[in-house]
Design a protein around this motif. Sequence first.
Motif, PDB file in Angstrom:
ATOM      1  N   HIS A   1     115.676 122.274-103.885  1.00 50.34           N
ATOM      2  CA  HIS A   1     114.435 121.468-104.365  1.00 50.34           C
ATOM      3  C   HIS A   1     114.014 122.331-105.516  1.00 50.34           C
ATOM      4  CE1 HIS A   1     110.900 119.141-104.523  1.00 50.34           C
ATOM      5  NE2 HIS A   1     110.053 120.259-104.728  1.00 50.34           N
TER       6      HIS A   1
ATOM      7  N   TRP B   1     113.927 120.515-109.447  1.00 51.35           N
ATOM      8  CA  TRP B   1     112.641 119.855-109.812  1.00 51.35           C
ATOM      9  C   TRP B   1     111.983 120.872-111.034  1.00 51.35           C
ATOM     10  CZ3 TRP B   1     110.861 115.166-109.515  1.00 51.35           C
ATOM     11  CH2 TRP B   1     111.309 114.558-108.491  1.00 51.35           C
TER      12      TRP B   1
ATOM     13  N   SER C   1     102.963 123.867-102.595  1.00 45.76           N
ATOM     14  CA  SER C   1     102.958 122.255-102.819  1.00 45.76           C
ATOM     15  C   SER C   1     104.604 122.018-103.018  1.00 45.76           C
ATOM     16  CB  SER C   1     102.567 122.117-104.455  1.00 45.76           C
ATOM     17  OG  SER C   1     103.253 122.665-105.328  1.00 45.76           O
TER      18      SER C   1
ATOM     19  N   GLU D   1     106.480 118.708-101.152  1.00 48.51           N
ATOM     20  CA  GLU D   1     107.386 117.923-102.069  1.00 48.51           C
ATOM     21  C   GLU D   1     108.811 117.665-101.141  1.00 48.51           C
ATOM     22  OE1 GLU D   1     105.691 119.136-106.412  1.00 48.51           O
ATOM     23  OE2 GLU D   1     107.732 120.031-105.696  1.00 48.51           O
TER      24      GLU D   1
ATOM     25  N   GLU E   1     108.258 115.755 -98.156  1.00 49.70           N
ATOM     26  CA  GLU E   1     108.221 114.185 -98.483  1.00 49.70           C
ATOM     27  C   GLU E   1     109.527 113.848 -98.657  1.00 49.70           C
ATOM     28  OE1 GLU E   1     105.265 114.396-101.649  1.00 49.70           O
ATOM     29  OE2 GLU E   1     103.711 114.423-100.063  1.00 49.70           O
ATOM     30  N   GLU E   2     110.505 114.353 -99.585  1.00 52.94           N
ATOM     31  CA  GLU E   2     111.652 113.926 -99.966  1.00 52.94           C
ATOM     32  C   GLU E   2     112.448 113.722 -98.646  1.00 52.94           C
ATOM     33  OE1 GLU E   2     112.746 116.026-104.151  1.00 52.94           O
ATOM     34  OE2 GLU E   2     114.033 116.552-102.368  1.00 52.94           O
TER      35      GLU E   2
END
Length: 114
Positions: free
Chosen positions: A68, A72, A105, A109, A112-113
């Motif tokens: 991740h 990102w 955070s 994230e 949530e993915e």
Amino acid sequence: MPAWLNEGVAQWYEGQPGDRALAIQDARARLAGSALEPLAALGGSFALWTDEERIARAYAQSLALIDHISRWYGDHVVLAMLEGCRAGVAPEETFQQRTARTLGSAVVELAEEL
């Protein structure tokens, strides 16, 4: 260096690129639909744990989080966290300096993915 960073990076760099994609897919599937561990719980050695499912999830979360962050925020952030550890700087601090976001955070994230 916290175990999640050490183990996540180790898994990220082992094997061939196709193996990495499959490992990430497997890790994300293992984590889907359940709560992630707080990073503080993933700081020490996983070898000291006795719950095999929790250990497998810890390794999966470590790999998924490195993936991740790389996707990102860039590989340079992962490398900076490693270099920071060598210099005695916590990965959380390095991540925040490089991204203006908290590492927590990034965990949210990722959750949530999934």
